[in-house]
Motif scaffolding. Structure first.
Motif, PDB file in Angstrom:
ATOM      1  N   LYS A  24     -34.450   1.667 -14.947  1.00 53.92           N
ATOM      2  CA  LYS A  24     -33.647   1.914 -13.760  1.00 53.92           C
ATOM      3  C   LYS A  24     -33.397   0.623 -12.988  1.00 53.92           C
ATOM      4  O   LYS A  24     -32.466   0.529 -12.205  1.00 53.92           O
ATOM      5  CB  LYS A  24     -34.342   2.941 -12.859  1.00 53.92           C
ATOM      6  CG  LYS A  24     -34.295   4.367 -13.393  1.00 53.92           C
ATOM      7  CD  LYS A  24     -34.952   5.343 -12.439  1.00 53.92           C
ATOM      8  CE  LYS A  24     -34.863   6.774 -12.983  1.00 53.92           C
ATOM      9  NZ  LYS A  24     -35.523   7.746 -12.076  1.00 53.92           N
ATOM     10  N   ASN A  25     -34.226  -0.403 -13.210  1.00 53.69           N
ATOM     11  CA  ASN A  25     -34.088  -1.671 -12.514  1.00 53.69           C
ATOM     12  C   ASN A  25     -33.351  -2.717 -13.339  1.00 53.69           C
ATOM     13  O   ASN A  25     -33.288  -3.881 -12.946  1.00 53.69           O
ATOM     14  CB  ASN A  25     -35.470  -2.210 -12.126  1.00 53.69           C
ATOM     15  CG  ASN A  25     -36.154  -1.332 -11.091  1.00 53.69           C
ATOM     16  OD1 ASN A  25     -35.483  -0.738 -10.254  1.00 53.69           O
ATOM     17  ND2 ASN A  25     -37.469  -1.246 -11.157  1.00 53.69           N
ATOM     18  N   THR A  26     -32.831  -2.334 -14.491  1.00 58.48           N
ATOM     19  CA  THR A  26     -32.058  -3.242 -15.325  1.00 58.48           C
ATOM     20  C   THR A  26     -30.654  -2.695 -15.527  1.00 58.48           C
ATOM     21  O   THR A  26     -30.411  -1.496 -15.373  1.00 58.48           O
ATOM     22  CB  THR A  26     -32.722  -3.447 -16.696  1.00 58.48           C
ATOM     23  OG1 THR A  26     -32.727  -2.199 -17.408  1.00 58.48           O
ATOM     24  CG2 THR A  26     -34.151  -3.954 -16.547  1.00 58.48           C
ATOM     25  N   PHE A  27     -29.750  -3.602 -15.865  1.00 57.37           N
ATOM     26  CA  PHE A  27     -28.369  -3.205 -16.139  1.00 57.37           C
ATOM     27  C   PHE A  27     -27.752  -4.253 -17.050  1.00 57.37           C
ATOM     28  O   PHE A  27     -28.273  -5.370 -17.178  1.00 57.37           O
ATOM     29  CB  PHE A  27     -27.566  -3.057 -14.842  1.00 57.37           C
ATOM     30  CG  PHE A  27     -27.614  -4.261 -13.945  1.00 57.37           C
ATOM     31  CD1 PHE A  27     -26.628  -5.245 -14.008  1.00 57.37           C
ATOM     32  CD2 PHE A  27     -28.657  -4.429 -13.036  1.00 57.37           C
ATOM     33  CE1 PHE A  27     -26.674  -6.356 -13.189  1.00 57.37           C
ATOM     34  CE2 PHE A  27     -28.713  -5.543 -12.203  1.00 57.37           C
ATOM     35  CZ  PHE A  27     -27.718  -6.513 -12.277  1.00 57.37           C
ATOM     36  N   ASN A  44     -31.902  -8.120 -14.632  1.00 57.28           N
ATOM     37  CA  ASN A  44     -32.841  -7.432 -13.762  1.00 57.28           C
ATOM     38  C   ASN A  44     -32.311  -7.405 -12.340  1.00 57.28           C
ATOM     39  O   ASN A  44     -31.519  -8.263 -11.942  1.00 57.28           O
ATOM     40  CB  ASN A  44     -34.202  -8.140 -13.787  1.00 57.28           C
ATOM     41  CG  ASN A  44     -34.805  -8.163 -15.173  1.00 57.28           C
ATOM     42  OD1 ASN A  44     -34.871  -7.138 -15.847  1.00 57.28           O
ATOM     43  ND2 ASN A  44     -35.241  -9.340 -15.615  1.00 57.28           N
ATOM     44  N   GLU A  45     -32.758  -6.440 -11.590  1.00 60.91           N
ATOM     45  CA  GLU A  45     -32.362  -6.349 -10.199  1.00 60.91           C
ATOM     46  C   GLU A  45     -32.717  -7.656  -9.482  1.00 60.91           C
ATOM     47  O   GLU A  45     -33.826  -8.162  -9.599  1.00 60.91           O
ATOM     48  CB  GLU A  45     -33.102  -5.176  -9.541  1.00 60.91           C
ATOM     49  CG  GLU A  45     -32.635  -4.847  -8.142  1.00 60.91           C
ATOM     50  CD  GLU A  45     -33.329  -3.602  -7.605  1.00 60.91           C
ATOM     51  OE1 GLU A  45     -33.968  -3.697  -6.545  1.00 60.91           O
ATOM     52  OE2 GLU A  45     -33.245  -2.551  -8.277  1.00 60.91           O
ATOM     53  N   GLY A  46     -31.745  -8.247  -8.781  1.00 63.88           N
ATOM     54  CA  GLY A  46     -31.981  -9.518  -8.091  1.00 63.88           C
ATOM     55  C   GLY A  46     -31.521 -10.734  -8.856  1.00 63.88           C
ATOM     56  O   GLY A  46     -31.511 -11.848  -8.314  1.00 63.88           O
ATOM     57  N   ASP A  47     -31.119 -10.573 -10.130  1.00 58.71           N
ATOM     58  CA  ASP A  47     -30.624 -11.704 -10.914  1.00 58.71           C
ATOM     59  C   ASP A  47     -29.304 -12.210 -10.342  1.00 58.71           C
ATOM     60  O   ASP A  47     -28.476 -11.443  -9.840  1.00 58.71           O
ATOM     61  CB  ASP A  47     -30.426 -11.308 -12.377  1.00 58.71           C
ATOM     62  CG  ASP A  47     -31.709 -11.360 -13.179  1.00 58.71           C
ATOM     63  OD1 ASP A  47     -32.716 -11.861 -12.648  1.00 58.71           O
ATOM     64  OD2 ASP A  47     -31.703 -10.898 -14.335  1.00 58.71           O
ATOM     65  N   THR A  92     -25.126  -6.922  -9.364  1.00 60.43           N
ATOM     66  CA  THR A  92     -25.570  -5.533  -9.406  1.00 60.43           C
ATOM     67  C   THR A  92     -24.890  -4.873 -10.605  1.00 60.43           C
ATOM     68  O   THR A  92     -24.013  -5.470 -11.245  1.00 60.43           O
ATOM     69  CB  THR A  92     -25.175  -4.767  -8.128  1.00 60.43           C
ATOM     70  OG1 THR A  92     -23.740  -4.588  -8.107  1.00 60.43           O
ATOM     71  CG2 THR A  92     -25.617  -5.515  -6.878  1.00 60.43           C
ATOM     72  N   LYS A  93     -25.266  -3.647 -10.881  1.00 59.06           N
ATOM     73  CA  LYS A  93     -24.655  -2.935 -12.003  1.00 59.06           C
ATOM     74  C   LYS A  93     -23.171  -2.696 -11.772  1.00 59.06           C
ATOM     75  O   LYS A  93     -22.418  -2.421 -12.713  1.00 59.06           O
ATOM     76  CB  LYS A  93     -25.374  -1.607 -12.235  1.00 59.06           C
ATOM     77  CG  LYS A  93     -25.266  -0.629 -11.067  1.00 59.06           C
ATOM     78  CD  LYS A  93     -26.006   0.654 -11.355  1.00 59.06           C
ATOM     79  CE  LYS A  93     -25.898   1.633 -10.187  1.00 59.06           C
ATOM     80  NZ  LYS A  93     -26.630   2.892 -10.457  1.00 59.06           N
ATOM     81  N   SER A 135     -21.152  -5.025 -10.580  1.00 59.05           N
ATOM     82  CA  SER A 135     -20.454  -6.313 -10.574  1.00 59.05           C
ATOM     83  C   SER A 135     -19.337  -6.365 -11.608  1.00 59.05           C
ATOM     84  O   SER A 135     -18.437  -7.211 -11.518  1.00 59.05           O
ATOM     85  CB  SER A 135     -21.448  -7.457 -10.814  1.00 59.05           C
ATOM     86  OG  SER A 135     -22.357  -7.562  -9.739  1.00 59.05           O
TER      87      SER A 135
END
Length: 246
Positions: free
Chosen positions: A37-40, A64-67, A209-210, A212
């Motif tokens: 859920k924290n990756t995209f 990852n979230e925050g990348d 973010t997912k 983007s």
């Protein structure tokens, strides 16, 4: 009676063991689900369409979230090792085709630090092996497509509209052998980051973010005008002027 109690005890123990095994199997699955859920995944690319119509590197990258956008570009080279060197007091970082450094600026007493990509590796690219001849004309060099810069007439029209001499924005210089660098060919050229197809003043430190959409580092000969983006160019009075995309 004793045998019955022993059998019952064994059954209870077997049941408990079975329950423990199910729980043990579920915990990693749950953890994996939480991590997912924290990756995209986003399509990421580096391209030189306006120079030779090519894509240098492209892949669907898991983030990852925050990348940031720089993290995404770095993940195009999973097997490479990052290296560094200091030139004239500036520490440059290298990974695959990427070259970047950190720059700082102060605003309202606060100092901000950001990453910047001035060049991308381009083997063979040099002053004697250019995509275009002087002022965007056709080149017979091996690296070239043998045609003039696709947007040359639009560039010249923009110069005229701003009161500039025709071809005055060209410098006809390659600044580093084996690299395609900012201000190569033209004083307004350089690498621009497009997220979901537009610049919006995006820098490589932009957090993704997912939603983007996509990440593309593209070379422009003229502040993004040839990438379908609004650009800014100095007019004959030295004033920065907004110019609509070509």
């Amino acid at each position: 009676m004793k045998n019955s109690k022993m059998k019952l005890t064994k059954r209870i123990m077997a049941l408990l063991i079975a329950v423990m095994m199910v729980v043990a199997m579920c915990v990693p699955a749950f953890a994996s689900e939480t991590t997912d859920k924290n990756t995209f995944t986003l399509p990421v690319s580096i391209q030189t369409q306006v120079m030779n119509g090519k894509v240098i590197r492209a892949a669907d990258v898991t983030l990852n979230e925050g990348d940031t956008a720089l993290d995404a570009l770095k993940k195009l080279y999973p097997a490479e090792t990052e290296t560094k060197e200091t030139i004239s007091g500036v520490e440059y970082h290298y990974l695959g085709d990427l070259k970047w450094y950190q720059t700082s600026y102060t605003f309202d007493g606060v100092t901000y630090t950001s990453n910047y990509i001035p060049a991308i590796k381009m083997p063979g690219h040099s002053q004697n092996n250019r995509f275009f001849g002087d002022n965007g004309t056709g080149s017979s060099d091996p690296i070239a497509l043998k045609g003039k810069y696709k947007y040359l007439s639009k560039l010249n029209a923009t110069e005229t509209k701003l009161g500039l001499a025709k071809n005055s924005t060209f410098n006809n210089q390659i600044h580093a052998t084996d690299w395609l660098s900012e201000k190569d060919y033209n004083n307004y050229s350089g690498w621009m980051l497009l997220i979901n197809g537009n610049t919006n003043n995006n820098g490589v430190d932009t957090v993704l973010t997912k939603d983007s959409g996509s990440v593309c580092l593209a070379f422009s000969m003229m502040t993004g005008l040839d990438l379908g983006q609004t650009g800014y160019i100095k007019n004959s009075e030295g004033e920065w002027t907004q110019v609509n995309p070509w």
